[in-house]
Scaffold this motif. Structure first.
Motif, mmCIF file in Angstrom:
data_model
loop_
_atom_site.group_PDB
_atom_site.id
_atom_site.type_symbol
_atom_site.label_atom_id
_atom_site.label_comp_id
_atom_site.label_asym_id
_atom_site.label_seq_id
_atom_site.Cartn_x
_atom_site.Cartn_y
_atom_site.Cartn_z
ATOM 1 N N LYS A 22 0.948 -1.217 0.156
ATOM 2 C CA LYS A 22 0.097 -0.067 0.102
ATOM 3 C C LYS A 22 1.128 1.187 0.011
ATOM 4 O O LYS A 22 0.515 2.084 -0.612
ATOM 5 C CB LYS A 22 -0.721 0.028 1.264
ATOM 6 N N TYR A 23 2.144 1.361 0.741
ATOM 7 C CA TYR A 23 2.958 2.391 0.839
ATOM 8 C C TYR A 23 4.205 2.445 0.228
ATOM 9 O O TYR A 23 4.845 3.521 0.244
ATOM 10 C CB TYR A 23 2.877 2.956 2.452
ATOM 11 N N GLU A 24 4.533 1.154 -0.275
ATOM 12 C CA GLU A 24 5.657 1.465 -0.742
ATOM 13 C C GLU A 24 6.210 2.185 -1.773
ATOM 14 O O GLU A 24 7.465 2.828 -1.849
ATOM 15 C CB GLU A 24 6.140 -0.053 -1.290
ATOM 16 N N ALA A 25 5.365 2.556 -2.731
ATOM 17 C CA ALA A 25 5.704 3.488 -3.854
ATOM 18 C C ALA A 25 6.059 4.969 -3.393
ATOM 19 O O ALA A 25 6.724 5.470 -3.713
ATOM 20 C CB ALA A 25 4.675 3.696 -4.999
ATOM 21 N N PHE A 26 5.253 5.239 -2.404
ATOM 22 C CA PHE A 26 5.478 6.672 -1.883
ATOM 23 C C PHE A 26 6.695 6.523 -0.703
ATOM 24 O O PHE A 26 7.615 7.313 -0.853
ATOM 25 C CB PHE A 26 4.055 7.005 -0.815
ATOM 26 N N GLY A 27 6.964 5.524 -0.151
ATOM 27 C CA GLY A 27 8.003 5.369 0.619
ATOM 28 C C GLY A 27 9.439 5.639 -0.157
ATOM 29 O O GLY A 27 10.563 5.991 0.329
ATOM 30 N N ASP A 28 9.438 4.872 -1.414
ATOM 31 C CA ASP A 28 10.602 4.507 -2.232
ATOM 32 C C ASP A 28 10.744 5.978 -3.050
ATOM 33 O O ASP A 28 11.664 5.997 -3.818
ATOM 34 C CB ASP A 28 10.512 3.268 -3.169
ATOM 35 N N THR A 29 10.018 6.795 -3.013
ATOM 36 C CA THR A 29 10.030 8.098 -3.621
ATOM 37 C C THR A 29 11.453 8.763 -3.220
ATOM 38 O O THR A 29 11.709 9.199 -2.318
ATOM 39 C CB THR A 29 9.142 9.074 -3.397
ATOM 40 N N ILE A 30 12.421 8.788 -4.276
ATOM 41 C CA ILE A 30 13.744 9.602 -4.111
ATOM 42 C C ILE A 30 13.576 11.138 -4.113
ATOM 43 O O ILE A 30 13.013 11.552 -5.092
ATOM 44 C CB ILE A 30 14.749 9.031 -5.021
ATOM 45 N N ILE A 31 14.058 11.681 -2.948
ATOM 46 C CA ILE A 31 13.723 13.205 -2.820
ATOM 47 C C ILE A 31 15.218 13.726 -2.815
ATOM 48 O O ILE A 31 15.309 15.128 -2.924
ATOM 49 C CB ILE A 31 13.048 13.557 -1.478
ATOM 50 N N PHE B 32 16.810 18.820 0.860
ATOM 51 C CA PHE B 32 17.307 17.617 -0.016
ATOM 52 C C PHE B 32 16.871 17.749 -1.467
ATOM 53 O O PHE B 32 18.022 17.717 -2.402
ATOM 54 C CB PHE B 32 16.969 16.513 0.192
ATOM 55 N N GLN B 33 15.826 18.260 -1.941
ATOM 56 C CA GLN B 33 15.374 18.595 -3.184
ATOM 57 C C GLN B 33 16.169 19.738 -3.966
ATOM 58 O O GLN B 33 16.394 19.375 -5.043
ATOM 59 C CB GLN B 33 14.003 18.929 -3.428
ATOM 60 N N GLU B 34 16.390 20.820 -3.149
ATOM 61 C CA GLU B 34 17.189 22.016 -3.793
ATOM 62 C C GLU B 34 18.579 21.792 -3.534
ATOM 63 O O GLU B 34 19.307 22.565 -4.238
ATOM 64 C CB GLU B 34 16.448 22.987 -2.989
ATOM 65 N N HIS B 35 19.320 21.026 -2.738
ATOM 66 C CA HIS B 35 20.796 21.130 -2.437
ATOM 67 C C HIS B 35 21.204 19.809 -2.735
ATOM 68 O O HIS B 35 22.652 19.549 -2.556
ATOM 69 C CB HIS B 35 21.055 21.367 -0.881
ATOM 70 N N SER B 36 20.838 18.710 -3.245
ATOM 71 C CA SER B 36 21.182 17.365 -3.538
ATOM 72 C C SER B 36 22.382 17.613 -4.698
ATOM 73 O O SER B 36 22.003 18.200 -5.428
ATOM 74 C CB SER B 36 20.376 16.341 -3.683
ATOM 75 N N PRO B 37 23.506 16.574 -4.770
ATOM 76 C CA PRO B 37 23.805 15.741 -3.470
ATOM 77 C C PRO B 37 24.368 16.746 -2.531
ATOM 78 O O PRO B 37 25.130 17.522 -2.675
ATOM 79 C CB PRO B 37 24.653 15.084 -4.324
#
Length: 508
Positions: free
Chosen positions: A315-324, A487-492
Motif C-alpha cells: 500500500k505504501y511502498e511507492a510513496f516510501g521509495d520516492t527519491i527526494i 534535499f530537493q534543492e541542495h542534492s547531492p
C-alpha cells in the motif's frame, strides 16, 4: 543369597526419586515473561552494524512472532507478552496509518499488555483512542487522569490481574511523568499526572489486600533511573518491566528484592525473564533472564505475520521509495556533540524559515542516513514527528540561556545553524558557555534575533523554557517537509563538521 531383594531395592529407590522429583516440580510454577519496548513503528527488519554483522538484518515482526510462539509452545499457559510503550511513532509505514498497522501486528503476535508511552500521544487523543480500540490486548495507565472528567484514558485500565495456575499476578501500568517530553498534540496539560511513587502506594495495597495478588509487576514508561528510585521508595514491587530510556539490560538487574528489565529499542531484542515461584509461599525463588537478538538469519519468519507486513508494504511502498535527493557522505546523529545530520537539519530549518539562527533538538533525530539516494521512507525514519517549523523572535540573552541549558546534560544538546559556540563541559552547569558567535559576530544580549525551531521546543519541550519567551511566532511548515525541501534543492548533499559546537573540556 538371592539378588532379587537388591534389585528390588534399586527399583524402589529409582521410583522414589522419580516421584520426589515430580512432587518437587509440582511445588513450584515456572512462568516466562516476554517483553519489548520503544518499538517506534519498526515493523520491518533493518540493518544495525553495532548489533549484527553488516550483511545481517535484525528486528521485524515476522521474526518476533516466531520467537514468541516458540516460547508459548514450550511453556503453554505460562507465558505473558508485554510491551513498555512508544509503540507506533517512528516510521513511514506506522505513521501513515497512525499506528493501526502496529496494532494489527501486535494483535497477531499475541501481546497481552502494553503501557501508554509519551510518544503514543503524538497524534493526539483521538488517534490514540483509535489505536486502543483496535487492540486485542490490554492497555494500562494508572497515573494519568483527565482533568475534565477525572477519568482514565479511554479504553485503558489502571491495573490488570492474570492467573497462572495457583499464582495471582497483579500488573500496574505507569505512563511517563516527564511532561517536557510530550509532543504538542498530546494536550498533556489536560491530564493530572501522578508520580509513580504515589500511584503505586495507592494501587499495590488494593491488588494485594483486595484482589489477593501474589506477585506485583509494574509495566513502566518512566525510564530506568526512575524505575530504580521507585524500588527504594515503594515496597512490594516484584518486577519492573521498563521502557522510555531505550536501555539495553542484557541480564536482569536486582535492586533489593526487585527485578528490573528493559529491552533496548526498535525491536532489536525480545526480552525473556523466567521466574520460578514457590506455590506454598507464593514467592519468587529463582529467576534468570536474557535479551534474545532478533537476528533474521537464525529465525524462520511467521508467514501469517509476513502477510500483514506485505499488505502494508504494497500500500505504501511507492510513496516510501520516492527519491527526494541524495547524499555523498553518511549523515550521522550524535546526541551530545556536533554531528553531520544535526548540521544539515539545523541548516534546513534556518534556510527554509529565512532566519538568523536554526536550533533543533538532537533527541528528535532518530536515524542516520547512509550514502546514496535519500527516500521518503528514510526521511520518516530520521524525523518521524509531525512537529511544525516555527519562527520566533528571541533576545540574545534568551538565546544564551537556551544554549547554556543545552550543555547542562539534562537532555541531548541542540544542533545549531548560524551559530558557533565554544563551551567547556568540565565546568559547572550554567557556566559552560565561553563564547557564542552569530553569523561570525559576537552574540549581542540586547539584540533581537529571528530563530527557527520546532513547535515542541517553542512550547518548552525538553525543559527549554527559554523558548517560551519568544515573540511573533509564525508557523512555516512541517519540519519534515523543510528537510525534504532542502534535499530537493541542495542534492547531492555532504555532511561536514564545521566547529559549530567546540568543546574545550573532556568529550563525552
Amino acid at each position: 543369597m538371592s539378588k532379587k531383594p537388591f534389585f528390588l531395592s534399586i527399583i524402589l529407590f529409582t521410583i522414589f526419586l522419580f516421584l520426589k522429583g515430580n512432587l518437587l516440580a509440582e511445588e513450584t510454577v515456572k512462568i516466562t515473561l516476554l517483553y519489548t519496548n520503544d518499538i517506534h513503528g519498526r515493523m520491518y527488519p533493518y540493518e544495525n552494524s553495532i548489533i549484527a554483522p553488516e550483511t545481517e538484518k535484525i528486528g521485524g515482526f515476522e521474526y518476533l512472532s516466531t520467537l514468541v510462539h516458540k516460547e508459548k509452545q514450550e511453556n503453554p499457559g505460562r507465558v505473558i507478552l508485554f510491551d513498555g510503550g512508544d509503540i507506533a511513532q517512528g516510521t513511514l509505514y506506522s505513521n501513515l496509518t497512525y499506528g493501526i498497522s502496529m496494532i494489527d501486528l501486535m494483535n497477531k503476535t499475541g501481546y497481552d499488555f502494553s503501557v501508554i508511552g509519551n510518544h503514543d500521544f503524538d497524534w493526539g487523543k483521538e488517534k490514540l483512542g483509535h489505536m486502543i480500540s483496535k487492540a486485542h490486548f490490554t492497555f494500562l495507565s494508572s497515573n494519568l487522569v483527565t482533568k475534565e472528567q477525572g477519568e482514565f484514558i479511554a479504553g485503558t485500565r489502571p491495573y490488570a490481574l492474570k492467573n497462572i495456575e495457583d499464582i495471582r499476578i497483579g500488573i500496574i501500568g505507569l505512563a511517563c511523568t516527564d511532561t517536557t517530553v510530550f509532543g504538542p498534540e498530546s494536550n498533556i496539560s489536560n491530564y493530572y499526572i501522578f508520580s509513580g511513587e504515589e500511584t503505586l502506594k495507592f494501587y499495590i495495597p488494593i491488588l494485594k489486600e483486595i484482589h489477593k495478588a501474589d506477585l506485583i509487576i509494574v509495566l513502566s514508561h518512566l525510564g530506568y533511573e526512575e524505575d530504580v528510585k521507585l524500588v527504594s521508595k515503594v515496597p512490594g514491587i516484584d518486577i519492573i518491566i521498563g521502557a522510555h530510556t531505550h536501555k539495553v539490560i542484557e541480564k536482569p538487574v536486582l535492586k533489593d528484592k526487585t527485578i528490573i528489565v528493559q529491552a533496548g529499542n526498535y525491536l532489536a531484542y525480545l526480552g525473556k525473564l523466567e521466574i520460578e515461584i514457590d506455590k506454598s509461599t507464593k514467592k519468587i525463588i529463582n529467576h534468570k533472564g536474557e535479551l534474545i537478538t532478533i537476528l533474521n538469519s537464525q529465525i524462520e519468519p511467521d508467514k501469517e505475520v509476513k502477510y500483514i507486513l506485505d499488505k502494508y508494504r504494497e500500500k505504501y511502498e511507492a510513496f516510501g521509495d520516492t527519491i527526494i535527493g541524495e547524499t555523498s557522505t553518511v549523515l550521522t546523529k550524535i546526541p551530545y556533540k556536533e554531528c553531520t545530520l544535526g548540521n544539515l537539519i539545523a541548516d534546513s530549518i534556518k534556510i527554509t524559515a529565512g532566519v538568523d539562527i536554526g536550533l533543533i533538538n538532537s533527541g528528535g533525530l532518530r536515524d542516520n542516513i547512509p550514502v546514496g539516494p535519500v527516500t521518503m521512507e528514510k526521511i520518516y525514519r530520521v524525523y518521524p514527528f509531525e512537529n511544525m517549523l516555527i519562527s520566533l523572535d528571541l533576545s540574545g540573552k534568551d538565546i544564551m540561556e537556551i544554549i547554556e541549558q543545552s550543555f547542562s546534560g539534562f537532555h541531548a544538546i541542540l544542533q545549531v545553524s548560524g551559530l558557533k559556540v565554544k563551551y567547556d563541559s568540565s565546568k559547572p552547569k550554567n557556566q559552560r558557555v565561553i563564547e557564542i558567535m552569530v553569523n561570525n559576530k559576537p552574540l549581542d544580549p540586547k539584540k533581537i534575533y529571528r530563530v527557527a525551531t520546532a513547535d515542541f521546543l517553542a512550547l518548552g519541550g525538553d525543559g527549554y523554557n527559554g523558548f517560551k519567551k519568544g515573540k511573533n511566532l509564525q508557523n512555516v511548515m512541517l519540519i519534515r517537509d523543510a528537510i525534504i525541501k532542502y534535499f530537493q534543492e541542495h542534492s547531492p548533499v555532504s555532511g561536514k563538521i564545521e566547529g559549530r559546537l567546540e568543546n574545550s573540556g573532556k568529550e563525552k
